[in-house]
Design an enzyme around this catalytic site. Structure first.
Site, PDB file in Angstrom:
ATOM      1  N   ASP A   1       0.853  -1.196   0.000  1.00 42.79           N
ATOM      2  CA  ASP A   1       0.000   0.000   0.000  1.00 42.79           C
ATOM      3  C   ASP A   1       0.888   1.244   0.000  1.00 42.79           C
ATOM      4  O   ASP A   1       1.891   1.295   0.723  1.00 42.79           O
ATOM      5  CB  ASP A   1      -0.889  -0.007   1.260  1.00 42.79           C
ATOM      6  CG  ASP A   1      -2.102   0.898   1.132  1.00 42.79           C
ATOM      7  OD1 ASP A   1      -3.224   0.379   1.209  1.00 42.79           O
ATOM      8  OD2 ASP A   1      -1.923   2.127   0.963  1.00 42.79           O
TER       9      ASP A   1
ATOM     10  N   ASN B   1      -3.934   5.396 -12.431  1.00 43.41           N
ATOM     11  CA  ASN B   1      -3.827   4.661 -11.169  1.00 43.41           C
ATOM     12  C   ASN B   1      -4.509   3.299 -11.237  1.00 43.41           C
ATOM     13  O   ASN B   1      -3.968   2.302 -10.759  1.00 43.41           O
ATOM     14  CB  ASN B   1      -4.454   5.501 -10.049  1.00 43.41           C
ATOM     15  CG  ASN B   1      -3.960   5.071  -8.700  1.00 43.41           C
ATOM     16  OD1 ASN B   1      -2.767   5.097  -8.443  1.00 43.41           O
ATOM     17  ND2 ASN B   1      -4.881   4.650  -7.843  1.00 43.41           N
TER      18      ASN B   1
ATOM     19  N   THR C   1     -16.794  -3.476  -9.032  1.00 47.07           N
ATOM     20  CA  THR C   1     -17.867  -2.632  -8.500  1.00 47.07           C
ATOM     21  C   THR C   1     -19.137  -2.769  -9.334  1.00 47.07           C
ATOM     22  O   THR C   1     -19.070  -3.038 -10.541  1.00 47.07           O
ATOM     23  CB  THR C   1     -17.423  -1.157  -8.531  1.00 47.07           C
ATOM     24  OG1 THR C   1     -18.552  -0.318  -8.302  1.00 47.07           O
ATOM     25  CG2 THR C   1     -16.845  -0.760  -9.875  1.00 47.07           C
TER      26      THR C   1
ATOM     27  N   TYR D   1     -14.603   6.235 -13.269  1.00 48.92           N
ATOM     28  CA  TYR D   1     -14.296   5.237 -12.249  1.00 48.92           C
ATOM     29  C   TYR D   1     -14.800   3.853 -12.685  1.00 48.92           C
ATOM     30  O   TYR D   1     -14.056   2.868 -12.709  1.00 48.92           O
ATOM     31  CB  TYR D   1     -14.919   5.640 -10.909  1.00 48.92           C
ATOM     32  CG  TYR D   1     -14.964   4.518  -9.909  1.00 48.92           C
ATOM     33  CD1 TYR D   1     -13.796   3.983  -9.388  1.00 48.92           C
ATOM     34  CD2 TYR D   1     -16.184   3.967  -9.496  1.00 48.92           C
ATOM     35  CE1 TYR D   1     -13.828   2.938  -8.481  1.00 48.92           C
ATOM     36  CE2 TYR D   1     -16.226   2.931  -8.586  1.00 48.92           C
ATOM     37  CZ  TYR D   1     -15.045   2.408  -8.083  1.00 48.92           C
ATOM     38  OH  TYR D   1     -15.092   1.366  -7.195  1.00 48.92           O
TER      39      TYR D   1
ATOM     40  N   ASP E   1     -25.738   9.647 -10.123  1.00 48.03           N
ATOM     41  CA  ASP E   1     -26.326   8.663  -9.205  1.00 48.03           C
ATOM     42  C   ASP E   1     -27.491   7.921  -9.870  1.00 48.03           C
ATOM     43  O   ASP E   1     -28.546   8.516 -10.108  1.00 48.03           O
ATOM     44  CB  ASP E   1     -26.883   9.368  -7.958  1.00 48.03           C
ATOM     45  CG  ASP E   1     -25.883   9.415  -6.822  1.00 48.03           C
ATOM     46  OD1 ASP E   1     -24.914   8.637  -6.845  1.00 48.03           O
ATOM     47  OD2 ASP E   1     -26.090  10.236  -5.909  1.00 48.03           O
TER      48      ASP E   1
HETATM   49  N1  UDP Z   1     -25.996  10.227  -0.399  1.00 47.40           N
HETATM   50  C1  UDP Z   1     -26.744  11.279   0.121  1.00 47.40           C
HETATM   51  N2  UDP Z   1     -26.076  12.208   0.885  1.00 47.40           N
HETATM   52  C2  UDP Z   1     -24.755  12.136   1.153  1.00 47.40           C
HETATM   53  C3  UDP Z   1     -24.015  11.049   0.629  1.00 47.40           C
HETATM   54  C4  UDP Z   1     -24.678  10.116  -0.144  1.00 47.40           C
HETATM   55  O1  UDP Z   1     -27.930  11.399  -0.100  1.00 47.40           O
HETATM   56  O2  UDP Z   1     -24.215  13.023   1.838  1.00 47.40           O
HETATM   57  C5  UDP Z   1     -26.691   9.216  -1.207  1.00 47.40           C
HETATM   58  C6  UDP Z   1     -26.122   9.063  -2.608  1.00 47.40           C
HETATM   59  O3  UDP Z   1     -26.783   9.945  -3.504  1.00 47.40           O
HETATM   60  C7  UDP Z   1     -26.436   7.597  -2.907  1.00 47.40           C
HETATM   61  C8  UDP Z   1     -26.400   6.921  -1.536  1.00 47.40           C
HETATM   62  O4  UDP Z   1     -26.494   7.982  -0.583  1.00 47.40           O
HETATM   63  O5  UDP Z   1     -27.731   7.464  -3.427  1.00 47.40           O
HETATM   64  C9  UDP Z   1     -25.116   6.170  -1.275  1.00 47.40           C
HETATM   65  O6  UDP Z   1     -24.034   7.049  -1.593  1.00 47.40           O
HETATM   66  P1  UDP Z   1     -22.528   6.675  -1.257  1.00 47.40           P
HETATM   67  O7  UDP Z   1     -21.692   7.857  -1.657  1.00 47.40           O
HETATM   68  O8  UDP Z   1     -22.431   6.230   0.156  1.00 47.40           O
HETATM   69  O9  UDP Z   1     -22.214   5.417  -2.155  1.00 47.40           O
HETATM   70  P2  UDP Z   1     -22.367   5.203  -3.746  1.00 47.40           P
HETATM   71  O10 UDP Z   1     -23.730   4.617  -3.948  1.00 47.40           O
HETATM   72  O11 UDP Z   1     -22.159   6.508  -4.421  1.00 47.40           O
HETATM   73  O12 UDP Z   1     -21.287   4.218  -4.051  1.00 47.40           O
END
Ligand code: UDP
Length: 343
Positions: free
Chosen positions: A46, A107, A132, A156, A299
């Protein structure tokens, strides 16, 4: 053209020597711990750019180096006989990847190619890769099965899919045995209480909600409540990090030489942002104020796994199936480490 000179001897599955790239990161460190618990011989590799030295189990050794440092990889993989690699080292922020795609390709893709090349040269023929559900992009429906179109919508997700393609091509070309685990939302903290989630800056829902409960943030922003989901907020599949660690251990023991396979790793249950906040209220006893703000770019409305394939082929099922239990483990960690590993 590169040829593998032949693999290290078939490992004794009771004790394997495993290199864990990104072994000081969130999921990587939980896997290091699970491998050590199982008696395996573990070397964490790491850069500590994002990882934490304190997260690495004392039973493992730690090499502090960048994955692109081929000389260091040669020293490590050439110094001892390794049975397999678990590959976590990667950048993993969707938003950051949109702003700075080349650092993600550099990376996640270029350095992964360096790792695979070193594995080939040193006869290390097994790898389990941290992939993922972002490889699916916006799926046509949920739950998501592995045969749905692979159509990532962020740099990503594309870098992770590119890595899956590299693995598959190396399986064909030189007999690498590879399993990609496409995880949904890694969550929670080790039942041991010793390690947990500590990102800087933090962007994930559960730790942010718990920081509100700890009084470190005033409120949690809900990124949109007008999605076509049961309560209007996004639905995700929160899989406990110890369950992830358990399947990585199984996968490295079962991976088949010359074959590539990809599996969803999720609980199969979709939980909305509102439901996560409600469960956190009941676990912590705090009110957790909220504010609804705009949707976050990129999202998808609903992502949750159909875990049937991994259950059937690798015999995995999650121990943590209730979101409350997952949040409780995270709460234990955040309460005892309010400043993360900086304590
Ligand atoms: N989310 C939210 N507020 C925050 C962070 C995340 O509403 O401050 C929502 C985000 O839009 C998603 C879910 O929580 O629908 C999970 O987000 P996270 O970033 O934890 O993981 P991801 O799904 O992006 O891998």
């Amino acid at each position: 053209m590169r040829y593998c000179t032949g693999y290290n001897p078939v490992p004794n599955l009771l004790i394997m020597r495993i290199l864990v790239t990104g072994g000081a990161g969130y999921v990587g460190s939980h896997c290091v711990r699970a491998l050590c618990d199982a008696g395996h011989d573990v070397v964490a590799f790491d850069s500590l750019v994002k990882g934490h030295r304190e997260a690495v189990d004392a039973r493992a050794s730690l090499v502090v180096a960048d994955l692109g440092d081929r000389g260091r990889l040669n020293e490590v993989l050439g110094g001892e006989t390794f049975d397999g690699v678990m590959h976590f080292a990667a950048f993993a922020e969707v938003g950051e990847s949109v702003k700075d795609p080349l650092s993600y390709y550099q990376n996640n893709v270029v350095k992964s190619a360096v790792l695979l090349d070193a594995m080939c040269e040193h006869g290390v023929g097994r790898i389990v890769f941290s992939s993922t559900c972002a490889v699916y992009g916006v799926p046509p429906s949920a739950p998501i099965t592995e045969d749905m179109p692979l159509n990532p919508i962020s740099p990503y997700g594309r870098t992770k899919l590119a890595m899956e393609w590299m693995l598959s091509d190396c399986a064909n070309a030189w007999g690498l045995g590879a399993i990609a685990l496409r995880y949904f939302n890694a969550s929670g903290a080790s039942a041991s209480g010793a390690i947990g989630e500590d990102h800087d800056p933090e962007s994930h829902l559960i730790p942010l909600v718990l920081q509100v409960a700890l009084g470190q943030r005033e409120k949690i922003m809900i990124f949109g409540d007008d999605y076509e989901t049961p309560d209007g907020t996004c639905v995700r599949d929160y899989v406990h990090v110890d369950d992830l660690a358990a399947i990585h251990k199984t996968a490295i023991e079962k991976v088949t030489p010359g074959a590539f396979a990809a599996y969803n790793v999720g609980t199969g249950q979709g939980t909305s942002v509102n439901a996560v906040i409600d469960a956190s209220r009941s676990v912590t006893g705090h009110q957790i104020p909220t504010e609804v703000v705009d949707r976050r770019a990129g999202d998808p409305p609903s992502l949750f796994a159909d875990p049937a394939l991994i259950s059937c082929e690798l015999g995995w099922s999650p121990k943590y199936s209730e979101i409350e239990a997952t949040i409780e483990s995270a709460w234990d960690w955040h309460r005892s480490h309010p400043r993360g590993f900086a304590e």
